[in-house]
Design a protein around this motif. Structure first.
Motif, PDB file in Angstrom:
ATOM      1  N   VAL A 347       0.860  -1.182   0.000  1.00  0.00           N
ATOM      2  CA  VAL A 347       0.000   0.000   0.000  1.00  0.00           C
ATOM      3  C   VAL A 347       0.893   1.228   0.000  1.00  0.00           C
ATOM      4  N   PRO A 348       0.473   2.313  -0.657  1.00  0.00           N
ATOM      5  CA  PRO A 348       1.313   3.508  -0.687  1.00  0.00           C
ATOM      6  C   PRO A 348       1.477   4.104   0.711  1.00  0.00           C
ATOM      7  N   VAL A 349       2.701   4.454   1.060  1.00  0.00           N
ATOM      8  CA  VAL A 349       2.994   4.928   2.410  1.00  0.00           C
ATOM      9  C   VAL A 349       2.833   6.442   2.494  1.00  0.00           C
ATOM     10  N   ALA A 350       2.605   6.926   3.707  1.00  0.00           N
ATOM     11  CA  ALA A 350       2.454   8.360   3.956  1.00  0.00           C
ATOM     12  C   ALA A 350       3.774   9.083   3.719  1.00  0.00           C
ATOM     13  N   THR A 351       3.691  10.359   3.399  1.00  0.00           N
ATOM     14  CA  THR A 351       4.906  11.140   3.184  1.00  0.00           C
ATOM     15  C   THR A 351       5.680  11.361   4.478  1.00  0.00           C
ATOM     16  N   SER A 352       5.070  11.072   5.623  1.00  0.00           N
ATOM     17  CA  SER A 352       5.786  11.194   6.898  1.00  0.00           C
ATOM     18  C   SER A 352       6.538   9.916   7.266  1.00  0.00           C
ATOM     19  N   THR A 353       6.352   8.854   6.494  1.00  0.00           N
ATOM     20  CA  THR A 353       6.992   7.577   6.810  1.00  0.00           C
ATOM     21  C   THR A 353       8.472   7.618   6.433  1.00  0.00           C
ATOM     22  N   ILE A 354       9.323   7.355   7.404  1.00  0.00           N
ATOM     23  CA  ILE A 354      10.754   7.287   7.139  1.00  0.00           C
ATOM     24  C   ILE A 354      11.083   5.909   6.580  1.00  0.00           C
ATOM     25  N   LEU A 355      11.769   5.889   5.450  1.00  0.00           N
ATOM     26  CA  LEU A 355      12.082   4.646   4.754  1.00  0.00           C
ATOM     27  C   LEU A 355      13.583   4.400   4.736  1.00  0.00           C
ATOM     28  N   ALA A 356      13.964   3.150   4.957  1.00  0.00           N
ATOM     29  CA  ALA A 356      15.361   2.761   4.771  1.00  0.00           C
ATOM     30  C   ALA A 356      15.665   2.792   3.281  1.00  0.00           C
TER      31      ALA A 356
END
Length: 503
Positions: A347-356
């Motif tokens: 699912v598309p993640v929020a723009t606040s989600t920190i991604l590795a």
């Protein structure tokens, strides 16, 4: 209740002792800090979406030590961004790679893709893009060829790919299936776009810029989820794994929030037979209202630098009312594979989600992020004499800048750690629920105490909060301007535990 007090009251006896000890060791620390390298596990900074402020119809790849990204320019030159890390790609300056748009193909310049293919002159990069004279009925797909192996070119114009065929078409891409190169695009069965709903087409290629033989429509917008706003199949792109070929595509109107991604699979037989392709009955990627992501589609796929991961690049809006224009931004996230061998886009993640970052990404410069207090918005999380607190007018600014990296104790599931930008190797760590800036000693206990799960803001879902890893019933919050790891239940406590990420 968190009652603000003057910053001068921030120290109690144990902090005074800590401050005195810090003063004694400051010279030693400053002498060795330049020798402390970030952990090898943190090669490549963590990042958040989007990758740009406007970026419709993105396509990207990793090649020879760098990421390359193109998006729709609308007019003017085709441009490409280049950087060794995703974090750096966000600030990379677009480089013009082609601007010789002759009359008739100098308007509505859409959806550039670039592919490294074997051509008559050996391996070359080929850019496929849509353009016309401004009337949508004149949109066709055009091809450029690079002079060498540099994705930035220079490029020469090879022609309109359909040749003498008067086919309307946009969103061109290529795929090699059973050793034959094919071209896929969004077209219509009649001459005019207005007379029919766009289908997904496939045709063989004689070389990277010339189609040969008849075309085949392998998908039409027949399901209800493909007909929201406008019946539409467009933006096809191939992804292959384990000897299987999938073509994923965008469905419904890009003007609305229900723009989404569907899936076709080649199931054997004549590639140019519609019966050789099976459509999945449900979409595989679509809006995520809880995360504030709308119309996530028009996409591509790329491999991580080490080749072990598959990633999707796509555009999306942050509001259901945004349309098919410049509000769309480029986003990426890792995908997985289902047990049956089909792609799982998640699912598309929020723009606040920190991604590795993608696996194997080289170490890059620290990306300075700040944590702004939600309810005291002039104050930021900072370290001062190794203590951790929130202050306004932080000087030096670097005391409030953090390198947000994958969690030391858990790199998956949204876990992060906070490494000091000006004291690399030192992290925000809780001990007995109190925070300090402490050098990583490499122990499992340190890793657990310095790891936190990023979640939607407890006071505002558009912001962020951080749940303890070693104490999962508690959250990072400020109290009397000092950082604590506490249980949170009241509205005030939720506000104290909520922050905004800023540059």
């Amino acid at each position: 209740m968190a009652i603000p007090i003057p910053s001068g009251r921030g120290g109690v006896r144990r902090r005074t002792v800590r401050t005195l000890l810090a003063a004694v060791t400051a010279v030693l620390v400053s002498a060795v800090v330049a020798l402390v390298a970030p952990s090898a596990a943190h090669a490549g900074p963590a990042f958040t979406n989007p990758l740009n402020s406007t970026g419709p119809d993105p396509y990207m790849t990793w090649y020879n030590g760098n990421y390359y990204l193109m998006t729709t320019p609308w007019s003017g030159p085709l441009t490409m961004r280049k950087a060794p890390t995703i974090a750096a790609l966000k600030t990379a300056t677009p480089a013009a790679v082609f601007s010789a748009h002759a009359a008739g193909r100098d308007h509505s310049i859409w959806a550039p893709e670039f592919h490294l293919l074997n051509g008559p002159n050996g391996q070359r990069w080929y850019i496929y893009y849509s353009a016309g004279n401004g009337d949508i009925e004149t949109q066709r797909v055009h091809v450029l060829e690079s002079a060498g192996l540099d994705p930035l070119g220079p490029y020469t114009y090879k022609g309109m790919i359909f040749g003498s065929n008067n086919w309307w078409g946009i969103d061109g891409s290529v795929a090699t299936i059973n050793g034959q190169l094919y071209f896929t695009w969004s077209g219509v069965p009649t001459v005019l776009w207005r007379d029919s709903d766009p289908h997904i087409y496939l045709v063989a290629l004689a070389n990277p810029w010339t189609v040969t033989g008849a075309r085949t429509a392998i998908s039409a917008p027949t399901y209800d989820w493909e007909r929201q706003g406008t019946p539409m199949n467009e933006g096809p792109v191939a992804i292959q794994r384990g000897g299987r070929t999938f073509i994923t595509y965008s469905a419904s109107a890009c003007q609305g929030p229900d723009y989404k991604i569907g899936q076709l699979e080649y199931t054997g037989g004549n590639v140019l037979s519609a019966g050789s392709w099976t459509k999945k009955a449900i979409p595989i990627f679509q809006r995520n209202d809880a995360a504030g992501v709308y119309g996530p589609a028009h996409h591509g796929f790329f491999k991580s630098p080490d080749g072990t991961e598959d990633w999707i690049v796509y555009h999306a809006n942050s509001s259901a009312g945004d349309g098919c224009g410049s509000t769309r931004t480029t986003r990426i996230q890792k995908i997985t594979w289902n047990a049956d061998g089909t792609p799982n886009l998640g699912v598309p993640v929020a723009t606040s989600t920190i991604l590795a970052p993608p696996a194997g990404e080289p170490a890059g410069p620290a990306v300075a992020m700040r944590l702004q207090s939600y309810n005291f918005n002039t104050r930021y999380v900072r370290h001062a004499n190794y203590d951790a607190r929130i202050d306004a007018n932080v000087s030096p600014l670097a005391d409030s800048q953090w390198r947000i990296v994958p969690g030391l104790a858990n790199t998956a599931g949204g876990y992060v750690s906070f490494e000091s930008v000006n004291f690399p190797g030192y992290y925000l760590r809780q001990s007995n629920y109190d925070f300090a800036l402490v050098r990583n000693d490499g122990t499992a206990q340190f890793a657990a105490d310095a790891t936190f799960r990023q979640v939607a803001g407890l006071a505002d879902a558009s912001a962020v909060s951080y749940q303890g890893y070693s104490a999962p019933t508690r959250y990072l919050r400020h109290y009397n301007y000092l950082l604590r790891l506490d249980p949170v239940s009241t509205a005030t406590e939720r506000a104290d535990a909520t922050f905004r990420l800023t540059a």
